[in-house]
Design a protein around this motif. Structure first.
Motif, PDB file in Angstrom:
ATOM      1  N   VAL A  72     105.050  -0.786  20.920  1.00 54.38           N
ATOM      2  CA  VAL A  72     105.790  -1.371  19.794  1.00 54.38           C
ATOM      3  C   VAL A  72     107.097  -0.629  19.562  1.00 54.38           C
ATOM      4  CG1 VAL A  72     105.714  -1.815  17.315  1.00 54.38           C
ATOM      5  CG2 VAL A  72     103.696  -2.247  18.710  1.00 54.38           C
ATOM      6  N   THR A 113     110.303  -2.135  20.802  1.00 53.03           N
ATOM      7  CA  THR A 113     110.839  -3.302  20.109  1.00 53.03           C
ATOM      8  C   THR A 113     111.923  -2.896  19.111  1.00 53.03           C
ATOM      9  OG1 THR A 113     109.163  -3.284  18.344  1.00 53.03           O
ATOM     10  CG2 THR A 113     108.637  -4.524  20.341  1.00 53.03           C
ATOM     11  N   TYR A 135     102.232  -6.952  13.981  1.00 57.92           N
ATOM     12  CA  TYR A 135     101.706  -5.966  14.925  1.00 57.92           C
ATOM     13  C   TYR A 135     100.454  -5.280  14.381  1.00 57.92           C
ATOM     14  CZ  TYR A 135     106.352  -6.351  17.067  1.00 57.92           C
ATOM     15  OH  TYR A 135     107.500  -6.815  17.653  1.00 57.92           O
ATOM     16  N   TYR A 176     109.991 -15.810  24.350  1.00 57.11           N
ATOM     17  CA  TYR A 176     109.007 -14.838  24.816  1.00 57.11           C
ATOM     18  C   TYR A 176     109.120 -14.598  26.318  1.00 57.11           C
ATOM     19  CZ  TYR A 176     106.656 -15.216  20.266  1.00 57.11           C
ATOM     20  OH  TYR A 176     106.348 -15.179  18.938  1.00 57.11           O
ATOM     21  N   THR A 196     112.269 -12.503  27.048  1.00 53.83           N
ATOM     22  CA  THR A 196     112.102 -11.110  26.627  1.00 53.83           C
ATOM     23  C   THR A 196     111.254 -10.352  27.638  1.00 53.83           C
ATOM     24  OG1 THR A 196     112.271 -11.778  24.305  1.00 53.83           O
ATOM     25  CG2 THR A 196     111.316  -9.627  24.749  1.00 53.83           C
ATOM     26  N   LYS A 197     110.211 -10.990  28.143  1.00 55.51           N
ATOM     27  CA  LYS A 197     109.348 -10.337  29.126  1.00 55.51           C
ATOM     28  C   LYS A 197     110.057 -10.177  30.471  1.00 55.51           C
ATOM     29  CE  LYS A 197     104.748 -10.655  31.233  1.00 55.51           C
ATOM     30  NZ  LYS A 197     103.472 -11.439  31.279  1.00 55.51           N
ATOM     31  N   ILE A 251     109.385  -6.611  27.868  1.00 52.38           N
ATOM     32  CA  ILE A 251     108.601  -6.525  26.633  1.00 52.38           C
ATOM     33  C   ILE A 251     107.785  -7.805  26.479  1.00 52.38           C
ATOM     34  CG2 ILE A 251     108.668  -6.329  24.117  1.00 52.38           C
ATOM     35  CD1 ILE A 251     111.294  -4.845  24.346  1.00 52.38           C
ATOM     36  N   LEU A 303     105.906  -9.561  24.059  1.00 53.84           N
ATOM     37  CA  LEU A 303     105.665  -9.564  22.622  1.00 53.84           C
ATOM     38  C   LEU A 303     104.285 -10.105  22.275  1.00 53.84           C
ATOM     39  CD1 LEU A 303     109.163 -10.711  21.350  1.00 53.84           C
ATOM     40  CD2 LEU A 303     108.114  -8.472  21.002  1.00 53.84           C
ATOM     41  N   PHE A 336     101.624  -8.344  19.698  1.00 50.65           N
ATOM     42  CA  PHE A 336     101.194  -8.908  18.422  1.00 50.65           C
ATOM     43  C   PHE A 336      99.681  -8.804  18.289  1.00 50.65           C
ATOM     44  CE2 PHE A 336     104.937 -12.110  18.653  1.00 50.65           C
ATOM     45  CZ  PHE A 336     105.804 -11.148  18.159  1.00 50.65           C
TER      46      PHE A 336
END
Length: 301
Positions: free
Chosen positions: A18, A21, A188, A230, A233-234, A239, A241, A245
């Motif tokens: 986390v 982020t 989170y 998503y 971002t990956k 990351i 997410l 989460f």
């Protein structure tokens, strides 16, 4: 004064999980800062990104993104974080201008509001965050000779530990109105931890206090596993997410506060896009569809 921070390969606390982020949000704030139509300015944000190994090569200005605003991560998602920053900046400043002279940032991350916002005299900003994140932030800001614009009290503790005792020991006054902020935090946390946190904020808040937080209301986050936000971002910065989460059904924290006597309002981010004339708009298979920004006020007796 803002100079140039040196890259710190051992940026513990923001190099995984986390913690990383927080760097994503910092990069988004840096990009937002340099937009011609900026919603929020954070001159410190890019220095956090440049100082951490985990964010090596990330953009801090839009011209560094080859596909610009069409990039789901550095275009639309970053603009979302820019809008969120502006909205929550406004919330905090409005709260302290109407009587709350202490601010508590729950899971403060790389928030630099103590340094960049114009606080009224007498304000105290408490930043609750894990020790490694605060140490990294301290190193970067010290290297920039940054000076806070209000009394700033870092509290290095995990929110799963006894943060109330640490906050009280640091000088928090439960008899004085407080502005609380949980930005990008609750989804989170395990369900039980969120419930306990909201209950604790209520218990520590006298009349005239205010709270803002962000929640997700989707029943099944995995329905958005192939959302452009998503997946980008990956794929672009590694990351995941959805893996970070918490997957439990979320509590109705806004409803719980209303039951305790708080006045609450719940908004989509798109409400503020319309208000400010810029920001993300709804789209198909939208990872932002379930995001809600909640604002709550505890009436004075």
């Amino acid at each position: 004064m803002v100079g140039t921070a040196q890259r710190n390969p051992g940026a513990g606390g923001v190099d995984g999980g986390v913690g990383v982020t927080a760097l994503l949000v910092a990069a988004a704030r840096a990009i937002e800062t340099h937009r011609d139509d900026s919603l929020a300015r954070d001159v410190y944000a890019e220095h956090f990104v440049l100082a951490a190994s985990a964010s090596a090569g990330w953009p801090v200005r839009m011209h560094q993104v080859p596909d610009g605003d069409t990039n789901p991560l550095w275009g639309r998602f970053a603009r979302y974080f820019g809008l969120r920053t502006r909205v929550l900046d406004d919330f905090l400043l409005r709260s302290v201008q109407t009587g709350a002279h202490q601010v508590v940032l729950l899971g403060a991350g790389l928030d630099s509001r103590a340094f960049r916002l114009d606080w009224p005299a007498g304000c105290v900003i408490f930043e609750i965050e894990r020790e490694g994140v605060l140490a990294f932030k301290h190193d970067v800001l010290s290297g920039l000779a940054a000076t806070p614009k209000a009394a700033r009290v870092p509290i290095p503790i995990d929110l799963r530990a006894d943060w109330v005792a640490a906050l009280t020991d640091a000088g928090f006054d439960a008899t004085a109105p407080t502005a609380w902020l949980a930005e990008g935090l609750l989804f989170y946390l395990p369900r039980a931890t969120e419930i306990q946190l909201i209950d604790t904020v209520d218990r520590l808040s006298t009349g005239g206090s205010a709270l803002a937080f962000e929640v997700k209301i989707e029943k099944d986050l995995l329905e958005y596993h192939d959302s452009p936000l998503y997946t980008a971002t990956k794929e672009q910065i590694g990351i995941d997410l959805l893996n970070l989460f918490d997957g439990e059904p979320r509590p109705d924290s806004a409803g719980d506060l209303a039951d305790k006597g708080w006045s609450t309002s719940v908004h989509t981010p798109f409400d503020f896009t319309q208000r400010h004339g810029r920001g993300p708009l709804p789209e198909r298979n939208d990872a932002l569809e379930g995001n809600r920004w909640v604002f709550a006020n505890k009436p004075s007796v």
